[in-house]
Enzyme design. Sequence first.
Site, PDB file in Angstrom:
ATOM      1  N   GLY A   1       0.812  -1.213   0.000  1.00 49.28           N
ATOM      2  CA  GLY A   1       0.000   0.000   0.000  1.00 49.28           C
ATOM      3  C   GLY A   1       0.847   1.265   0.000  1.00 49.28           C
ATOM      4  O   GLY A   1       2.020   1.258  -0.424  1.00 49.28           O
TER       5      GLY A   1
ATOM      6  N   SER B   1       4.411   1.263   1.627  1.00 49.53           N
ATOM      7  CA  SER B   1       5.322   0.358   0.898  1.00 49.53           C
ATOM      8  C   SER B   1       5.740   0.971  -0.428  1.00 49.53           C
ATOM      9  O   SER B   1       6.905   0.872  -0.837  1.00 49.53           O
ATOM     10  CB  SER B   1       4.628  -0.981   0.629  1.00 49.53           C
ATOM     11  OG  SER B   1       4.035  -1.445   1.806  1.00 49.53           O
TER      12      SER B   1
ATOM     13  N   ASP C   1      -7.703  -1.315   2.024  1.00 49.80           N
ATOM     14  CA  ASP C   1      -8.314  -0.001   2.256  1.00 49.80           C
ATOM     15  C   ASP C   1      -8.793   0.691   0.977  1.00 49.80           C
ATOM     16  O   ASP C   1      -9.607   1.596   1.036  1.00 49.80           O
ATOM     17  CB  ASP C   1      -7.303   0.926   2.964  1.00 49.80           C
ATOM     18  CG  ASP C   1      -6.780   0.321   4.262  1.00 49.80           C
ATOM     19  OD1 ASP C   1      -7.455  -0.562   4.811  1.00 49.80           O
ATOM     20  OD2 ASP C   1      -5.697   0.734   4.721  1.00 49.80           O
TER      21      ASP C   1
ATOM     22  N   GLY D   1     -27.297  -3.722   2.654  1.00 55.87           N
ATOM     23  CA  GLY D   1     -28.585  -3.095   2.962  1.00 55.87           C
ATOM     24  C   GLY D   1     -28.576  -2.551   4.386  1.00 55.87           C
ATOM     25  O   GLY D   1     -29.558  -2.678   5.125  1.00 55.87           O
TER      26      GLY D   1
ATOM     27  N   ARG E   1     -43.501  -2.287  10.183  1.00 60.83           N
ATOM     28  CA  ARG E   1     -43.161  -3.612   9.617  1.00 60.83           C
ATOM     29  C   ARG E   1     -42.318  -4.419  10.610  1.00 60.83           C
ATOM     30  O   ARG E   1     -41.704  -3.873  11.530  1.00 60.83           O
ATOM     31  CB  ARG E   1     -42.472  -3.475   8.265  1.00 60.83           C
ATOM     32  CG  ARG E   1     -41.081  -2.893   8.326  1.00 60.83           C
ATOM     33  CD  ARG E   1     -40.523  -2.853   6.920  1.00 60.83           C
ATOM     34  NE  ARG E   1     -39.320  -2.052   6.855  1.00 60.83           N
ATOM     35  CZ  ARG E   1     -38.109  -2.479   7.186  1.00 60.83           C
ATOM     36  NH1 ARG E   1     -37.925  -3.698   7.641  1.00 60.83           N
ATOM     37  NH2 ARG E   1     -37.066  -1.681   7.067  1.00 60.83           N
TER      38      ARG E   1
ATOM     39  N   HIS F   1      -9.177  -7.512  12.257  1.00 65.48           N
ATOM     40  CA  HIS F   1      -8.330  -8.212  11.278  1.00 65.48           C
ATOM     41  C   HIS F   1      -9.033  -9.351  10.547  1.00 65.48           C
ATOM     42  O   HIS F   1      -8.492  -9.870   9.566  1.00 65.48           O
ATOM     43  CB  HIS F   1      -7.053  -8.727  11.960  1.00 65.48           C
ATOM     44  CG  HIS F   1      -6.096  -7.612  12.301  1.00 65.48           C
ATOM     45  ND1 HIS F   1      -6.280  -6.815  13.399  1.00 65.48           N
ATOM     46  CD2 HIS F   1      -4.987  -7.152  11.666  1.00 65.48           C
ATOM     47  CE1 HIS F   1      -5.300  -5.912  13.440  1.00 65.48           C
ATOM     48  NE2 HIS F   1      -4.507  -6.097  12.410  1.00 65.48           N
TER      49      HIS F   1
ATOM     50  N   ARG G   1      -9.184  -8.748   6.951  1.00 62.27           N
ATOM     51  CA  ARG G   1      -7.970  -8.837   6.134  1.00 62.27           C
ATOM     52  C   ARG G   1      -7.594 -10.277   5.761  1.00 62.27           C
ATOM     53  O   ARG G   1      -6.713 -10.488   4.929  1.00 62.27           O
ATOM     54  CB  ARG G   1      -6.813  -8.189   6.901  1.00 62.27           C
ATOM     55  CG  ARG G   1      -5.954  -7.319   6.015  1.00 62.27           C
ATOM     56  CD  ARG G   1      -5.113  -6.379   6.799  1.00 62.27           C
ATOM     57  NE  ARG G   1      -4.046  -7.025   7.530  1.00 62.27           N
ATOM     58  CZ  ARG G   1      -3.246  -6.385   8.385  1.00 62.27           C
ATOM     59  NH1 ARG G   1      -3.426  -5.092   8.596  1.00 62.27           N
ATOM     60  NH2 ARG G   1      -2.294  -7.006   9.019  1.00 62.27           N
TER      61      ARG G   1
HETATM   62  O1  F6P Z   1      -3.795  -0.897   5.723  1.00 62.58           O
HETATM   63  C1  F6P Z   1      -4.434  -2.100   5.991  1.00 62.58           C
HETATM   64  C2  F6P Z   1      -4.925  -2.118   7.416  1.00 62.58           C
HETATM   65  O2  F6P Z   1      -5.544  -3.363   7.635  1.00 62.58           O
HETATM   66  C3  F6P Z   1      -5.837  -0.960   7.824  1.00 62.58           C
HETATM   67  O3  F6P Z   1      -7.159  -1.148   7.416  1.00 62.58           O
HETATM   68  C4  F6P Z   1      -5.666  -0.961   9.313  1.00 62.58           C
HETATM   69  O4  F6P Z   1      -5.921   0.322   9.858  1.00 62.58           O
HETATM   70  C5  F6P Z   1      -4.227  -1.341   9.494  1.00 62.58           C
HETATM   71  O5  F6P Z   1      -3.834  -2.013   8.310  1.00 62.58           O
HETATM   72  C6  F6P Z   1      -3.947  -2.220  10.688  1.00 62.58           C
HETATM   73  O6  F6P Z   1      -2.586  -2.438  10.747  1.00 62.58           O
HETATM   74  P1  F6P Z   1      -1.888  -3.512  11.709  1.00 62.58           P
HETATM   75  O7  F6P Z   1      -2.288  -4.874  11.237  1.00 62.58           O
HETATM   76  O8  F6P Z   1      -0.447  -3.250  11.552  1.00 62.58           O
HETATM   77  O9  F6P Z   1      -2.426  -3.241  13.076  1.00 62.58           O
END
Ligand code: F6P
Length: 371
Positions: free
Chosen positions: A105, A108, A136, A194, A226, A275, A278
């Site tokens: 990102g 890097s 991100d 949604g 509803r 996490h 991710r």
């Molecule tokens: O940049 C990716 C990311 O997952 C962000 O969304 C998040 O804020 C950050 O890295 C978390 O970083 P680390 O895993 O170093 O805590």
Amino acid sequence: MAGSKRIGILSSGGDAPGMNAAIRAAALVGRSGGADIVGIERGYKGLLEDAFVPLMPNDVSGILREGGTILGSARCKEFHMREVRDKARSILANRGVDGLIVIGGNGSLTGALLLCDPKELGSQALNVIGIPASIDNDLGFTGMSIGVDTAMNTIVEAVDKIADTATAHDRTFIIEVMGRDCGYLAMTSAIACGADLALFPESGKPEQAIIDQIVQTVLTVRSRSRKSRRVIIIKAEGVGISTDKLKAEVDARLRDKSPNADPSGIETRVTVLGHVVRGGRPSAFDRLLGSRLGNVAVRALIGGDTLKMVAWMPPSEVPEDAGRCSAADPKCWLVDLGAVLVETENLLKGRSPLTRWRAGAFEEIEGALLM
Ligand code: F6P
């Protein structure tokens, strides 16, 4: 510039599903194009420790569908120091590496730009190409970065599950998603799920306005006749107010508005996906995206290109002298790395037309589809 003959590949910063697809494609295409390909473990940290590993076809077989990155990743704050970069350049020279692919990102790719800055390089032959990878989606001039699609799918799956229990109990959930300073994941997944409301930093709303908006949303949804009365609010982690504080403030306001209600019935629940967002196996799109970007990146190095990022269908106009469509893939563009980083800064500071477009497009859709 001469084409690279021995190419190193590293992944750096937060890992992203699909990085392995890029490693695999670059390793296989590079080798068939006559280059020697080596891996570097744990990003710039591993480079400084001389942690090189072979990347033969056997080493990359079967990695396409694995999450994370087989090379490992790390953040390396020291890389902003000139003497640390000098050490990295001399390790690359000792290893005979004259081309580097950096998959990562913002931080890097900034490291990549500095590493191959002609003012620092001197006569050393070293070219670099960046591949955008960050869940991100905060990098300039690329429509998508590797990992974004998988992260969105993970969020949608998690929110769908939370919505089931929220609906059963008529509850309000605030779900926090990653994204650092960028609200892309929160905006897009709110639409895909949604949700009733999305909170993201690009809206620029002050704390009190955010609290008002949540309270208003909860009261509106709860006044409906509803059956389903769950409230789902997706909050980007980059929103200024912490999720705990938000919960406390909203709960207090809701208690004031309904003094006779059972407090446990109206209090909001919070889930921070963290996490989880991710990880996981890359989606089909991320496997394809990683493969296509990896292919173009290694071909660019073999062809003698340097200081470029391979962008996927740039969503904002790339200045004429800063980018060109790659001959290897019409959807991939080779964009000047410096221009990418300037546009990334603009995107994050709200100065890019893309930031305004994203927020504006979201608000248009929000008006019609959310709530
Ligand atoms: O940049 C990716 C990311 O997952 C962000 O969304 C998040 O804020 C950050 O890295 C978390 O970083 P680390 O895993 O170093 O805590």
